[in-house]
Scaffold this motif. Structure first.
Motif, PDB file in Angstrom:
ATOM      1  N   ILE A   1      92.402  58.131  21.568  1.00  0.00           N
ATOM      2  CA  ILE A   1      92.134  59.572  21.420  1.00  0.00           C
ATOM      3  C   ILE A   1      90.690  59.740  20.969  1.00  0.00           C
ATOM      4  O   ILE A   1      90.274  59.147  19.970  1.00  0.00           O
ATOM      5  N   ARG A   2      89.929  60.522  21.712  1.00  0.00           N
ATOM      6  CA  ARG A   2      88.518  60.778  21.348  1.00  0.00           C
ATOM      7  C   ARG A   2      88.478  62.038  20.495  1.00  0.00           C
ATOM      8  O   ARG A   2      88.536  63.150  21.001  1.00  0.00           O
ATOM      9  N   VAL A   3      88.375  61.847  19.206  1.00  0.00           N
ATOM     10  CA  VAL A   3      88.505  62.998  18.320  1.00  0.00           C
ATOM     11  C   VAL A   3      87.155  63.353  17.709  1.00  0.00           C
ATOM     12  O   VAL A   3      86.386  62.490  17.304  1.00  0.00           O
ATOM     13  N   GLY A   4      86.862  64.645  17.742  1.00  0.00           N
ATOM     14  CA  GLY A   4      85.585  65.137  17.210  1.00  0.00           C
ATOM     15  C   GLY A   4      85.810  66.116  16.086  1.00  0.00           C
ATOM     16  O   GLY A   4      85.959  65.748  14.918  1.00  0.00           O
ATOM     17  N   ILE A   5      85.908  67.386  16.418  1.00  0.00           N
ATOM     18  CA  ILE A   5      85.867  68.474  15.426  1.00  0.00           C
ATOM     19  C   ILE A   5      86.841  68.280  14.263  1.00  0.00           C
ATOM     20  O   ILE A   5      86.500  68.586  13.112  1.00  0.00           O
ATOM     21  N   ALA A   6      88.028  67.749  14.545  1.00  0.00           N
ATOM     22  CA  ALA A   6      89.019  67.617  13.464  1.00  0.00           C
ATOM     23  C   ALA A   6      88.557  66.612  12.404  1.00  0.00           C
ATOM     24  O   ALA A   6      88.869  66.754  11.223  1.00  0.00           O
TER      25      ALA A   6
ATOM     26  N   GLY B   1      76.509  63.851  14.875  1.00  0.00           N
ATOM     27  CA  GLY B   1      77.757  63.879  14.099  1.00  0.00           C
ATOM     28  C   GLY B   1      78.176  65.308  13.816  1.00  0.00           C
ATOM     29  O   GLY B   1      78.506  65.640  12.693  1.00  0.00           O
ATOM     30  N   TYR B   2      78.157  66.156  14.888  1.00  0.00           N
ATOM     31  CA  TYR B   2      78.492  67.575  14.753  1.00  0.00           C
ATOM     32  C   TYR B   2      77.705  68.185  13.589  1.00  0.00           C
ATOM     33  O   TYR B   2      78.219  69.002  12.807  1.00  0.00           O
ATOM     34  N   GLY B   3      76.434  67.761  13.471  1.00  0.00           N
ATOM     35  CA  GLY B   3      75.564  68.314  12.436  1.00  0.00           C
ATOM     36  C   GLY B   3      75.642  67.598  11.092  1.00  0.00           C
ATOM     37  O   GLY B   3      74.870  67.905  10.192  1.00  0.00           O
TER      38      GLY B   3
ATOM     39  N   VAL C   1      89.275  54.143  31.820  1.00  0.00           N
ATOM     40  CA  VAL C   1      89.211  55.325  32.682  1.00  0.00           C
ATOM     41  C   VAL C   1      89.464  56.529  31.782  1.00  0.00           C
ATOM     42  O   VAL C   1      90.311  56.497  30.898  1.00  0.00           O
ATOM     43  N   MET C   2      88.632  57.561  31.992  1.00  0.00           N
ATOM     44  CA  MET C   2      88.724  58.719  31.094  1.00  0.00           C
ATOM     45  C   MET C   2      88.618  60.024  31.852  1.00  0.00           C
ATOM     46  O   MET C   2      88.136  60.090  32.982  1.00  0.00           O
ATOM     47  N   SER C   3      89.098  61.080  31.198  1.00  0.00           N
ATOM     48  CA  SER C   3      88.893  62.438  31.687  1.00  0.00           C
ATOM     49  C   SER C   3      88.816  63.349  30.461  1.00  0.00           C
ATOM     50  O   SER C   3      88.834  62.859  29.317  1.00  0.00           O
ATOM     51  N   HIS C   4      88.676  64.649  30.696  1.00  0.00           N
ATOM     52  CA  HIS C   4      88.481  65.580  29.573  1.00  0.00           C
ATOM     53  C   HIS C   4      89.193  66.888  29.901  1.00  0.00           C
ATOM     54  O   HIS C   4      89.132  67.355  31.032  1.00  0.00           O
ATOM     55  N   PHE C   5      89.855  67.474  28.887  1.00  0.00           N
ATOM     56  CA  PHE C   5      90.609  68.723  29.072  1.00  0.00           C
ATOM     57  C   PHE C   5      89.735  69.945  28.799  1.00  0.00           C
ATOM     58  O   PHE C   5      89.030  69.980  27.793  1.00  0.00           O
TER      59      PHE C   5
ATOM     60  N   ALA D   1      85.895  57.944  17.195  1.00  0.00           N
ATOM     61  CA  ALA D   1      85.212  59.031  16.484  1.00  0.00           C
ATOM     62  C   ALA D   1      84.035  59.511  17.321  1.00  0.00           C
ATOM     63  O   ALA D   1      83.107  58.750  17.613  1.00  0.00           O
ATOM     64  N   MET D   2      84.071  60.775  17.740  1.00  0.00           N
ATOM     65  CA  MET D   2      82.954  61.354  18.483  1.00  0.00           C
ATOM     66  C   MET D   2      81.876  61.765  17.471  1.00  0.00           C
ATOM     67  O   MET D   2      82.141  62.580  16.584  1.00  0.00           O
ATOM     68  N   VAL D   3      80.707  61.176  17.586  1.00  0.00           N
ATOM     69  CA  VAL D   3      79.628  61.449  16.622  1.00  0.00           C
ATOM     70  C   VAL D   3      78.379  61.987  17.321  1.00  0.00           C
ATOM     71  O   VAL D   3      77.278  61.932  16.795  1.00  0.00           O
ATOM     72  N   LYS D   4      78.563  62.507  18.537  1.00  0.00           N
ATOM     73  CA  LYS D   4      77.460  63.157  19.245  1.00  0.00           C
ATOM     74  C   LYS D   4      76.990  64.387  18.455  1.00  0.00           C
ATOM     75  O   LYS D   4      77.631  64.770  17.463  1.00  0.00           O
ATOM     76  N   GLY D   5      75.941  65.027  18.953  1.00  0.00           N
ATOM     77  CA  GLY D   5      75.456  66.238  18.287  1.00  0.00           C
ATOM     78  C   GLY D   5      75.105  65.949  16.833  1.00  0.00           C
ATOM     79  O   GLY D   5      75.381  66.751  15.948  1.00  0.00           O
TER      80      GLY D   5
ATOM     81  N   ALA E   1      92.523  62.470  25.636  1.00  0.00           N
ATOM     82  CA  ALA E   1      92.802  63.422  24.548  1.00  0.00           C
ATOM     83  C   ALA E   1      91.598  63.640  23.643  1.00  0.00           C
ATOM     84  O   ALA E   1      90.880  62.705  23.308  1.00  0.00           O
ATOM     85  N   ASN E   2      91.404  64.908  23.247  1.00  0.00           N
ATOM     86  CA  ASN E   2      90.407  65.291  22.235  1.00  0.00           C
ATOM     87  C   ASN E   2      91.173  65.845  21.018  1.00  0.00           C
ATOM     88  O   ASN E   2      92.393  65.676  20.935  1.00  0.00           O
ATOM     89  N   SER E   3      90.486  66.524  20.118  1.00  0.00           N
ATOM     90  CA  SER E   3      91.189  67.062  18.940  1.00  0.00           C
ATOM     91  C   SER E   3      92.319  68.000  19.340  1.00  0.00           C
ATOM     92  O   SER E   3      93.409  67.975  18.759  1.00  0.00           O
ATOM     93  N   GLY E   4      92.051  68.864  20.333  1.00  0.00           N
ATOM     94  CA  GLY E   4      93.067  69.822  20.768  1.00  0.00           C
ATOM     95  C   GLY E   4      94.333  69.111  21.218  1.00  0.00           C
ATOM     96  O   GLY E   4      95.452  69.483  20.850  1.00  0.00           O
TER      97      GLY E   4
ATOM     98  N   SER F   1      83.439  76.887  15.647  1.00  0.00           N
ATOM     99  CA  SER F   1      82.977  76.120  14.476  1.00  0.00           C
ATOM    100  C   SER F   1      82.004  75.019  14.889  1.00  0.00           C
ATOM    101  O   SER F   1      81.041  74.734  14.170  1.00  0.00           O
ATOM    102  N   TYR F   2      82.226  74.411  16.033  1.00  0.00           N
ATOM    103  CA  TYR F   2      81.379  73.310  16.513  1.00  0.00           C
ATOM    104  C   TYR F   2      79.896  73.719  16.475  1.00  0.00           C
ATOM    105  O   TYR F   2      79.042  72.964  16.015  1.00  0.00           O
ATOM    106  N   GLU F   3      79.626  74.933  17.001  1.00  0.00           N
ATOM    107  CA  GLU F   3      78.226  75.369  17.109  1.00  0.00           C
ATOM    108  C   GLU F   3      77.639  75.661  15.728  1.00  0.00           C
ATOM    109  O   GLU F   3      76.485  75.336  15.456  1.00  0.00           O
TER     110      GLU F   3
HETATM  111  C1  LIG Z   1      82.996  66.062  22.239  1.00  0.00           C
HETATM  112  C2  LIG Z   1      83.955  65.320  23.066  1.00  0.00           C
HETATM  113  C3  LIG Z   1      85.237  65.016  22.584  1.00  0.00           C
HETATM  114  C4  LIG Z   1      85.754  65.526  21.267  1.00  0.00           C
HETATM  115  O1  LIG Z   1      86.116  66.876  21.357  1.00  0.00           O
HETATM  116  P1  LIG Z   1      86.705  67.650  20.090  1.00  0.00           P
HETATM  117  O2  LIG Z   1      87.199  68.924  20.633  1.00  0.00           O
HETATM  118  O3  LIG Z   1      85.564  67.839  19.137  1.00  0.00           O
HETATM  119  O4  LIG Z   1      87.756  66.780  19.502  1.00  0.00           O
HETATM  120  C5  LIG Z   1      86.040  64.227  23.383  1.00  0.00           C
HETATM  121  N1  LIG Z   1      85.612  63.770  24.582  1.00  0.00           N
HETATM  122  C6  LIG Z   1      84.399  64.061  25.066  1.00  0.00           C
HETATM  123  C7  LIG Z   1      83.990  63.526  26.387  1.00  0.00           C
HETATM  124  C8  LIG Z   1      83.538  64.846  24.339  1.00  0.00           C
HETATM  125  O5  LIG Z   1      82.333  65.142  24.831  1.00  0.00           O
END
Ligand SMILES: *Cc1c(COP(=O)(O)O)cnc(C)c1O
Length: 368
Positions: free
Chosen positions: A217-222, A40-42, A161-165, A34-38, A201-204, A350-352
């Protein structure tokens, strides 16, 4: 009211938990972080993390070290990944609070190693690879030698090991396929040699790219109830509600100017309700003359310029009164203002909207 602000963010912990369950089901056997930065997205970082933990989550991601420390101090257990940065004097916090850093430079590794050596303790680290986001991370070609170089740092253990799309929210985007191919190639070697977990992987990607799930899976917005591409989605429940109250109702004759700059002139006799909400509360000034809110279960328009603490609504033909609730985000009766709807007007995402409404309003309450 007892001296409290009229403006209120309400966060529904049950909605957060329901989203966690729904997304866990979608992910199958693959665990969610669970991504709880920001904050917790507010939604309040600790509040959101507790809601997800209560639903069974034990992996959390934040941007900065201080956020991880705050989560631990609040009693959050399990893995806490620090994805962005830490200061030169901060290495001890990772050991003291059992936090997991993401690193991509040998300077970062050296700081963490020195601390581990001094206290004769080990630390798990995750490596970040840039596969096309153009942000943080090692080049894919560097990963092997960087990992091998960590043999010099016996107190660090490569655990992930991680990356981001950059565009996983777009189904079938070529950049996603390309990034995934690069990532899988370097990650396979690390998995074989160090037994790392691989995550990109993120929410997308959770919605569009099952082939990218890897080991986590690192999921945030969803989790907060919004679809990453702003699409309507039955399985997600928005958790944030932003409400206020009407503080004055007045009937203006035709030809009256409303608010700064006289940008709205009534064309006919017009009933105007005033709310104590303005750009200070996150209500972006671009919502002036056209943004919609709910009162009496109906959509009404913001008219005239939004001020710092005050905005005006056209409530002509409505029987509203002082004290009636106004909803700026969320549901009232059959109507709903979504973060995606507000984002569309503001040409953002929506994130912002969630971050800004959450940050601007310190008067939180929970919905239970
Ligand atoms: C914010 C973030 C996510 C989550 O992205 P969402 O589009 O909100 O699911 C995943 N990985 C990293 C590194 C992030 O900063």
């Amino acid at each position: 009211m007892k001296g409290e602000s009229f403006n209120r963010i309400t966060v529904d912990a049950a909605a957060l938990a329901a989203n966690y369950y729904a997304l866990t089901e979608r992910a199958g056997d693959i665990p969610l972080m669970a991504m709880v930065k920001g904050d917790g997205y507010g939604h309040g970082m600790v509040y959101a993390a507790r809601a997800f933990a209560g639903a069974g989550c034990h992996r959390f991601g934040v941007a900065e070290l201080c956020e991880g420390v705050e989560l631990r101090r609040a009693g959050i257990e399990g893995m806490i990944l620090i994805t962005t940065c830490f200061g030169n004097e901060d290495a001890s916090f990772f050991y003291d609070f059992d936090l997991t850093p993401v690193i991509s430079t040998s300077a970062q590794a050296a700081l963490l190693e020195a601390e581990g050596a001094a206290r004769k303790d080990e630390l798990e680290v995750h490596l970040k690879v840039n596969t096309g986001m153009g942000r943080l991370g090692l080049w894919p070609e560097e990963v092997e030698s960087f990992a091998a170089g960590l043999a010099e740092f016996p107190h660090l253990k490569i655990a992930g090991v991680m990356s981001h799309f950059p565009e996983a929210d777009i189904p079938g985007s070529p950049s996603t396929a390309e990034a995934l191919m690069k990532f899988k190639k370097v990650a396979a070697g690390l998995k074989e040699r160090y037994g790392v977990i691989r995550h990109i992987a993120n929410s997308g990607a959770l919605f569009n790219h099952p082939e990218a799930y890897c080991d986590m899976i690192r999921v945030g917005i969803a989790l907060y109830g919004c679809h990453p591409a702003g699409l309507a989605h039955d399985g997600l429940v928005p958790a944030m509600r932003f409400s206020s109250r009407i503080i004055q109702v007045k009937d203006f004759p035709a030809g009256s100017a409303i608010s700064y700059g006289r940008t709205f002139i009534t064309e006919k006799p017009t009933r105007i309700a005033v709310i104590p909400v303005g750009y200070e509360d996150g209500l972006n000034r671009h919502l002036s003359n056209g943004g919609e809110v709910l009162t009496g279960g109906r959509r009404v328009q913001i008219c005239g310029r939004i001020c710092m603490n005050i905005s005006m609504l056209d409530v002509s033909d409505m029987e509203v009164k002082v004290g009636d609730e106004v909803v700026l985000l969320g549901r009232q009766g059959e109507e709903c203002i979504s973060a995606d709807e507000v984002a569309k007007v503001l040409d953002t995402i929506s994130y912002e909207v969630l971050c800004i409404y959450g940050h601007a309003n310190k008067h939180f309450s929970s919905a239970e």
